[in-house]
Design an enzyme around this catalytic site. Structure first.
Site, PDB file in Angstrom:
ATOM      1  N   ASP A  85       4.937 -41.942  10.034  1.00  0.00           N
ATOM      2  CA  ASP A  85       4.864 -43.331  10.490  1.00  0.00           C
ATOM      3  C   ASP A  85       5.419 -44.308   9.458  1.00  0.00           C
ATOM      4  O   ASP A  85       5.716 -43.936   8.323  1.00  0.00           O
ATOM      5  CB  ASP A  85       3.416 -43.704  10.827  1.00  0.00           C
ATOM      6  N   HIS A  94      -8.112 -41.455  13.933  1.00  0.00           N
ATOM      7  CA  HIS A  94      -6.695 -41.513  14.265  1.00  0.00           C
ATOM      8  C   HIS A  94      -5.917 -40.540  13.385  1.00  0.00           C
ATOM      9  O   HIS A  94      -6.297 -40.258  12.243  1.00  0.00           O
ATOM     10  CB  HIS A  94      -6.129 -42.940  14.156  1.00  0.00           C
ATOM     11  N   ASN A 116     -11.682 -43.748  12.197  1.00  0.00           N
ATOM     12  CA  ASN A 116     -11.893 -43.712  13.647  1.00  0.00           C
ATOM     13  C   ASN A 116     -11.202 -42.509  14.292  1.00  0.00           C
ATOM     14  O   ASN A 116     -10.988 -42.474  15.498  1.00  0.00           O
ATOM     15  CB  ASN A 116     -11.406 -45.006  14.295  1.00  0.00           C
TER      16      ASN A 116
END
Length: 256
Positions: free
Chosen positions: A67, A138, A136
């Site tokens: 990313d 991800h 969370n």
């Protein structure tokens, strides 16, 4: 899924580097999927050391990063281009033309996302994908949502993710609100997946990954369906798991 629990972050980093290094020794032209964030830094340091000692050679390796922040200049010290250069690429002999990171500044971002996945496929697919995991759950920047995104795409970052990453910036206001990330489908095509997690703040995400249902609300849960996943945790990240869930490598630091 194979789960390995290490005594601490240092032994986790050594174990991860050993696995990636072994991949390169067995296949010198390996395609590596790489991650940013604080967790893989120790692994990169160990890989650099292995390279400097002549144990591994990156000359034929290709890399694809997970990313990049959207619209953040690559020379910004918080960009993942900058991070990878500082923590890894500037210290090993991967040819620059073999390094691939999503272009968050692309004028046609949709085409950039399509082209990125095509580049991975045209290279023969990722041999081993390194992942971190968010508080969370991800992976990459695939946030909890109502469905799994297949390909590389632009995502709006959860506030919890921005708050977690704010420690790298001067303030929360400076943290980008969007990022370009490989999708769950892109990640899932990897031949082997290596997930690293360190610290008590990751324990709940790890527990939900291992024991919960496969759901896009817990993006990392999709890894339960992959045929070859190794999860390397330190004791704190594994603190909610049962002893039957993992094998202990507490003496790994003694292995040379």
């Amino acid at each position: 899924m194979r789960i390995i629990v290490c005594e601490n972050y240092e032994s986790l980093s050594k174990k991860a580097a050993q696995i990636v290094g072994s991949q390169i020794i067995l296949k010198p032209n390996s395609i590596l999927g790489l991650a940013t964030g604080s967790t893989p830094v120790g692994m990169y340091k160990n890989l650099i050391k292995m390279y400097e000692e002549g144990l591994i050679d990156f000359a034929k390796v290709k890399t694809f990063n997970l990313d990049e922040y959207y619209k953040l200049p690559v020379d910004n010290i918080q960009s993942y281009h900058y991070f990878m250069d500082e923590n890894f690429f500037n210290h090993v002999n991967i040819p620059r033309e073999n390094i691939h990171i999503p272009d968050g500044l692309a004028s046609d971002i949709e085409n950039e996302c399509i082209s990125y996945d095509e580049s991975i496929n045209n290279s023969g697919g990722i041999d081993i994908q390194v992942l971190g995991i968010g508080n969370n759950a991800h992976i990459g920047f695939n946030e909890p949502t109502i469905n799994f995104n297949k390909g590389t795409h632009v995502v709006t970052l959860d506030e919890s993710t921005r708050e977690a990453n704010a420690r790298f910036f001067n303030s929360l206001d400076e943290v980008p609100t969007k990022a370009v990330t490989m999708g769950i489908g892109s990640i899932f095509k990897s031949k082997k997946i290596l997930l690293l997690a360190s610290g008590k703040n990751k324990a709940k995400a790890i527990y939900d990954t291992v024991h919960g249902q496969v759901t896009p609300q817990v993006p990392s849960s999709i890894l339960l369906l992959h045929h070859d996943v190794i999860m390397i945790l330190d004791k704190e990240a594994s603190s909610l798991l049962n002893e039957d869930d993992y094998e202990s490598v507490n003496d790994y630091e003694k292995v040379k």
